[in-house]
Each structure stands twice: as structure tokens, then as C-alpha cells.
Write a protein that holds these residues in place. Structure first.
Motif, PDB file in Angstrom:
ATOM      1  N   HIS A  82      43.029  84.148  68.392  1.00 25.69           N
ATOM      2  CA  HIS A  82      41.753  84.708  67.916  1.00 25.69           C
ATOM      3  C   HIS A  82      40.748  83.612  67.567  1.00 25.69           C
ATOM      4  O   HIS A  82      39.616  83.898  67.220  1.00 25.69           O
ATOM      5  CB  HIS A  82      41.986  85.626  66.718  1.00 25.69           C
ATOM      6  CG  HIS A  82      42.500  84.905  65.499  1.00 25.69           C
ATOM      7  ND1 HIS A  82      43.824  84.576  65.343  1.00 25.69           N
ATOM      8  CD2 HIS A  82      41.854  84.450  64.400  1.00 25.69           C
ATOM      9  CE1 HIS A  82      43.984  83.951  64.177  1.00 25.69           C
ATOM     10  NE2 HIS A  82      42.815  83.864  63.591  1.00 25.69           N
TER      11      HIS A  82
ATOM     12  N   ASP B 258      35.880  82.395  64.988  1.00 26.86           N
ATOM     13  CA  ASP B 258      36.801  83.531  65.117  1.00 26.86           C
ATOM     14  C   ASP B 258      36.292  84.488  66.196  1.00 26.86           C
ATOM     15  O   ASP B 258      35.126  84.911  66.152  1.00 26.86           O
ATOM     16  CB  ASP B 258      36.882  84.241  63.758  1.00 26.86           C
ATOM     17  CG  ASP B 258      38.126  85.098  63.626  1.00 26.86           C
ATOM     18  OD1 ASP B 258      38.378  85.905  64.545  1.00 26.86           O
ATOM     19  OD2 ASP B 258      38.832  84.977  62.613  1.00 26.86           O
TER      20      ASP B 258
ATOM     21  N   GLY C 179      37.793  87.424  66.829  1.00 27.98           N
ATOM     22  CA  GLY C 179      38.451  88.706  66.573  1.00 27.98           C
ATOM     23  C   GLY C 179      37.566  89.923  66.781  1.00 27.98           C
ATOM     24  O   GLY C 179      38.061  91.009  67.099  1.00 27.98           O
TER      25      GLY C 179
ATOM     26  N   PHE D   6      31.998  84.052  62.904  1.00 27.71           N
ATOM     27  CA  PHE D   6      32.614  85.020  63.818  1.00 27.71           C
ATOM     28  C   PHE D   6      31.689  85.229  65.020  1.00 27.71           C
ATOM     29  O   PHE D   6      30.478  85.372  64.845  1.00 27.71           O
ATOM     30  CB  PHE D   6      32.832  86.368  63.115  1.00 27.71           C
ATOM     31  CG  PHE D   6      33.921  86.336  62.079  1.00 27.71           C
ATOM     32  CD1 PHE D   6      35.158  86.898  62.336  1.00 27.71           C
ATOM     33  CD2 PHE D   6      33.714  85.725  60.846  1.00 27.71           C
ATOM     34  CE1 PHE D   6      36.168  86.851  61.386  1.00 27.71           C
ATOM     35  CE2 PHE D   6      34.720  85.669  59.890  1.00 27.71           C
ATOM     36  CZ  PHE D   6      35.959  86.244  60.160  1.00 27.71           C
TER      37      PHE D   6
ATOM     38  N   SER E 215      31.386  81.067  55.762  1.00 30.14           N
ATOM     39  CA  SER E 215      32.080  82.152  56.447  1.00 30.14           C
ATOM     40  C   SER E 215      33.083  82.744  55.467  1.00 30.14           C
ATOM     41  O   SER E 215      33.685  82.015  54.674  1.00 30.14           O
ATOM     42  CB  SER E 215      32.813  81.589  57.671  1.00 30.14           C
ATOM     43  OG  SER E 215      33.656  82.571  58.224  1.00 30.14           O
TER      44      SER E 215
ATOM     45  N   SER F 186      35.914  83.636  56.189  1.00 34.59           N
ATOM     46  CA  SER F 186      37.226  83.057  56.493  1.00 34.59           C
ATOM     47  C   SER F 186      37.401  81.700  55.812  1.00 34.59           C
ATOM     48  O   SER F 186      38.527  81.275  55.556  1.00 34.59           O
ATOM     49  CB  SER F 186      37.445  82.953  58.006  1.00 34.59           C
ATOM     50  OG  SER F 186      36.438  82.186  58.595  1.00 34.59           O
TER      51      SER F 186
ATOM     52  N   SER G  30      32.948  90.850  59.544  1.00 35.00           N
ATOM     53  CA  SER G  30      33.592  89.549  59.319  1.00 35.00           C
ATOM     54  C   SER G  30      34.389  89.559  58.020  1.00 35.00           C
ATOM     55  O   SER G  30      35.485  89.004  57.956  1.00 35.00           O
ATOM     56  CB  SER G  30      32.544  88.434  59.281  1.00 35.00           C
ATOM     57  OG  SER G  30      31.775  88.448  60.458  1.00 35.00           O
TER      58      SER G  30
ATOM     59  N   LEU H 132      37.551  91.679  58.767  1.00 38.18           N
ATOM     60  CA  LEU H 132      38.584  90.956  59.520  1.00 38.18           C
ATOM     61  C   LEU H 132      39.268  89.915  58.627  1.00 38.18           C
ATOM     62  O   LEU H 132      40.483  89.690  58.729  1.00 38.18           O
ATOM     63  CB  LEU H 132      37.935  90.279  60.737  1.00 38.18           C
ATOM     64  CG  LEU H 132      38.766  90.206  61.999  1.00 38.18           C
ATOM     65  CD1 LEU H 132      39.339  91.560  62.381  1.00 38.18           C
ATOM     66  CD2 LEU H 132      37.923  89.658  63.155  1.00 38.18           C
TER      67      LEU H 132
ATOM     68  N   ARG I 107      43.238  89.683  57.788  1.00 38.51           N
ATOM     69  CA  ARG I 107      44.044  88.467  57.927  1.00 38.51           C
ATOM     70  C   ARG I 107      44.731  88.124  56.609  1.00 38.51           C
ATOM     71  O   ARG I 107      45.894  87.687  56.603  1.00 38.51           O
ATOM     72  CB  ARG I 107      43.163  87.307  58.376  1.00 38.51           C
ATOM     73  CG  ARG I 107      42.453  87.542  59.694  1.00 38.51           C
ATOM     74  CD  ARG I 107      42.392  86.305  60.557  1.00 38.51           C
ATOM     75  NE  ARG I 107      41.395  86.428  61.617  1.00 38.51           N
ATOM     76  CZ  ARG I 107      41.507  87.204  62.691  1.00 38.51           C
ATOM     77  NH1 ARG I 107      42.570  87.971  62.847  1.00 38.51           N
ATOM     78  NH2 ARG I 107      40.550  87.229  63.595  1.00 38.51           N
TER      79      ARG I 107
END
Lengths: 92, 374
Positions: free
Chosen positions: A18, A32, A34, A53, B119, B121, B148, B151, B155
Motif C-alpha cells: 500500500h 499511501d 490505500g 495519501f 499526514s 499516518s 486518510s 485508513l 491500520r
């Protein structure tokens, strides 16, 4: 935060499908993929990136247009600051 | 036009402006709301007001996520973030937004552990790197950003990372548009639909605006030519007596949106019964909260949220400006107490807020002109 930044996928990250290494005007960061899993892009494809993303696939000319728009809006520096700030690390 | 030499094809721009003049009925005043803060920024930046006929007016909509967040939510987030062992992570845009007791940046200077992330993430990565701390991500944004965050939460759950949570302030654009159309002091003729939100939700969610409210809407890109072409498309619809959803930004926005992004949002989020918007008040089903399946990563359930409510400073008229009832310059604080350097209201903080955009382009231009030798 609402920037959409165009980048080109250089390679997919091994073992973490991903994630992709994406290049934005010479700067490489992991992004990312995904949210594009229905229509997964590959190396050489262009994507629009938002907060780390990939949001949508775009054409190369679309990517050039988007970078020019960011420059015209005076947001190219903020966009590069964002890209450099992505912590998913360059390949070290 | 200010940046005319940067434009790809000034001739097309000129022709498009001529067409706008031809299509606009001189006996009619057109009020067009651009929903997205990025469009607001572009309209000021490119000086589009100067090339449009005076009877075409842009009304700036609610599409700047920083601007519509009530101050109490910032204070709630900061109260949770200041607990021992908690790292408060947020996008850079949030850092200068004033809470009742200072902005995140000011709290950081006072010793709170505040980190900028680019981000969601990266906030999760921070949690992986700091297993003895709890990382709380202060999430904001419309449907562009919410997938985002979704997701990232998926995760976190898949990896079993337990020292991570999200303080969710994600909002959805459609209910805000409904509230604006229902507002008795609003008179709008047409909409420029948001660009990047629409990459996620597509164009169908706007159909009720055309069908039930009788207002044309064109989803638009961000270049000057995009915005001018969108105005042409809106004027043509009004001239023909049509009300439709059209997509000027089809090179980026698919009509059906991004299914994977919508699926991620649906997996993690559900609608709140209501949520407060700065300037618009409480709007039902206008924001997202985290579903039960992800409750262990929901800061509002892990911690006790104080539920702080702060009224905006009395003199500030953010609400009226946000609804497009007042122009930024008509607010009593504009350019005096409230400037981009010392913002009082959120509309002055973000470059996508209409006050900051107006200040940076129109106000500075007027100030420079008044200083010029006669």
C-alpha cells in the motif's frame, strides 16, 4: 492542509504494497496508495497527493497543470514543505 | 488582471471574460457561492473580482475546515492533549488557531507536547516510536481528508497500536450547504462546487441542489481559467433556464467519486446526530464520529471531554462573514484588532479563510495604493 500535490510513482515499496515511493519535483517520499486500491496505480503513474495519501490518478499534463496552479497560488513552497514533512521516510 | 502574464493562455482568458459579459444580464445581480476555501483563496489571489462585471458577486462559503471549527473544540482538544504522557499531534494549519487560552503553538511554548504532522499516518508513526506515550491526533477536514484519517485508524487497529487515538472533528459539506440554503438571510443564485472534496464524494451528492433547490452548481478546478469557465457554465444554465450539476474539473473529479475512499469512511465513521459549526450553529448530521468498532482509538471515549463552549468575541462577526452576509472588511475588527499576524477569528488564520485572503490581497493592495504618491 487542503493542498493537492501532484507526484509520480517511482516504485512500490517491497512487502508494503500500500506504500509507494513518489517523486514530487525531485523530492522522494513514501505515500499511501490505500485510497486507490480499486484501481491501483503503478510505477510511472501520476497521482494527486493529499496529507500523505494518493487521492486520485491524474495524467502527466494534469500533474503539470496542478503544479503550475500551486505556483500561481503561491502555495508551491507550502506544498514542498508538506511533502518533505511526510515522515514515512525516504529509502534509508 | 494581476498575474496575467503567468497564465497559460491569456487570450482564452480574455475571450472567456468577454463571454461572461455577453451572458450576464446587466439588469440582474448574480450571487455565486464558492463553497471551497481553496477557491476563495484563488479568487482573491488572481483578482478575479476585477475582471468580472460588477453584477457578478462571489459569496465565500463554509469550505475551510479550520474556519468552521468552534473554538470550544480546540479547547477540548487542548485540554485532552495537556494530560501527562499525551502527545497532541495536528496539521500545521491548526497550530495558530486561537483557543480561549491560547493556540496549540502557544501551548507548545508553554511546555505542552505539541507536534506538527503532515499526514495522519505520521501521527500513527509517532505512536509507534513513542510506546510509553499516548499520541492523540486532532483530526479536521472535510471529505477530502476524512478518508486518510479512516485508513490510518484501520491500520492502527490492524497493527494493534493502542497508544494512538483520534479526536475527530471531520465534517461533511452537504449538510452545511443545506443549512446555508435554508438560512432566511441568504440569497444565492448558483454554486461553484468544491474541487478536491468532489474527488471523494463525486458529483451526485449535489443533485438535490439543482433538482430541489433550483440552483445550478458547477464543480470547478482552481486555475483562473477553471473558475471563469465555471462562471460561464453557470451563466449559460441560468440563461437557458436549466438547473444542473456540471463538472468543469472532470480531469481530476470522477462523477462517481472515489469508492475506496468512501468505503474507508463508511467503515470507520458514522454521522453525529448534530455538530456545532462556527458561524452556522448546530447542524444535524453534519459531522463524523468514530464507530463503536474503533472505540478504543476514539479520544472522545478514551478520555473525558470537558465539552467546552466558547462564544466568539462579541465584536467579531465571523458568523456573518462565514455565511456571506457581511464582507470581511465590514467586520468591526477587520484589519484593526484582527489581522493575519494577530488573528482573533479563525477566518483570519487560514490562508483559505475569506478574511485572511481578503486581507492579504485586497486590503494590502488598497493600503499600498493609499500610500502611493499622487
Amino acid at each position: 492542509m487542503c493542498l493537492a500535490i501532484p507526484g509520480r510513482i517511482v516504485e512500490l515499496v517491497e512487502d508494503l504494497p500500500h506504500l509507494a515511493m513518489v517523486e514530487v519535483t525531485g523530492v522522494r517520499r513514501r505515500v499511501d496508495l490505500g485510497l486507490l486500491q480499486d484501481d491501483m496505480p503503478g510505477p510511472g503513474d501520476w497521482v494527486l497527493i493529499h496529507v500523505g495519501f494518493a487521492m486520485s490518478r491524474i495524467s502527466e499534463s494534469g500533474a503539470e497543470e496542478q503544479m503550475r496552479t500551486l505556483r500561481m497560488l503561491g502555495e508551491d513552497h507550502a506544498a514542498m514543505e508538506e511533502v518533505r514533512g511526510y515522515g514515512l521516510a525516504p529509502e534509508e | 488582471m494581476r498575474f496575467v502574464d503567468e497564465f497559460r493562455d491569456p487570450e482564452i482568458i480574455t475571450r472567456t471574460c468577454e463571454e461572461i459579459r455577453r451572458l450576464a444580464d446587466p439588469g440582474r445581480h448574480y450571487r455565486i457561492m464558492e463553497v471551497c476555501g481553496g477557491h476563495t483563496h484563488a479568487i482573491y489571489r488572481f483578482g478575479l473580482k476585477d475582471v468580472l462585471p460588477p453584477n457578478i458577486e462571489f459569496i465565500h462559503g463554509p469550505g475551510c475546515p479550520v474556519c468552521v471549527l468552534p473554538m470550544g473544540r480546540i479547547d477540548d482538544g487542548l485540554e485532552l492533549g495537556k494530560q501527562d504522557g499525551v502527545i497532541f499531534a495536528a496539521f500545521g494549519d491548526m497550530m495558530r488557531v486561537p483557543g480561549a487560552h491560547g493556540s496549540p503553538l502557544e501551548r507548545k511554548a508553554a511546555g505542552m507536547d505539541v507536534r506538527i504532522v503532515y499526514s495522519p499516518s505520521d501521527a500513527l508513526k509517532l505512536a509507534r516510536a513513542n510506546p510509553d506515550k499516548h499520541v492523540m491526533f486532532f483530526a479536521i477536514g472535510f471529505e477530502t481528508t476524512a478518508p486518510s484519517t479512516a485508513l490510518t485508524l484501520m491500520r492502527a487497529r490492524a497493527e494493534g497500536i493502542r497508544n494512538f487515538s483520534v479526536f475527530c472533528n471531520h465534517v461533511t459539506i452537504i449538510p452545511a450547504l443545506r443549512a446555508i440554503l435554508d438560512s432566511p438571510d441568504m440569497r444565492l443564485d448558483a454554486f461553484v462546487g468544491p474541487g478536491h472534496v468532489s474527488t471523494v464524494i463525486g458529483c451526485r451528492p449535489y443533485e438535490w441542489i439543482a433538482r430541489d433547490e433550483g440552483r445550478p452548481i458547477v464543480v470547478s478546478g482552481f486555475e483562473p481559467l477553471d473558475l471563469l469557465q465555471s462562471v460561464v457554465m453557470l451563466l449559460r444554465q441560468m440563461q437557458d433556464g436549466r438547473t444542473e450539476v456540471e463538472n468543469q474539473y472532470a480531469r481530476v473529479v470522477p462523477w462517481e467519486g472515489n469508492r475506496a475512499a468512501l468505503a474507508a469512511m463508511a467503515e470507520v465513521f458514522e454521522l453525529r446526530p448534530f455538530f456545532e459549526w462556527r458561524g452556522l450553529g448546530f447542524i444535524s448530521q453534519s459531522a463524523l464520529r468514530i464507530r463503536d468498532a474503533y472505540a478504543d482509538w476514539d479520544a472522545e471515549r478514551i478520555f473525558d471531554v470537558p465539552g467546552i463552549r466558547v462564544t466568539d468575541p462579541k465584536a467579531a462577526q465571523c458568523g456573518e462573514v462565514l455565511k456571506g452576509v457581511l464582507k470581511p472588511v465590514q467586520c468591526k475588527l477587520f484589519g484593526r484588532e484582527c489581522t493575519p499576524e494577530h488573528p482573533i477569528g479563525a477566518l483570519m488564520v487560514s490562508s483559505e479563510g475569506s478574511c485572511a485572503a481578503y486581507y492579504n490581497y485586497e486590503h494590502r493592495k488598497a493600503a499600498a495604493a493609499s500610500l502611493a504618491p499622487v
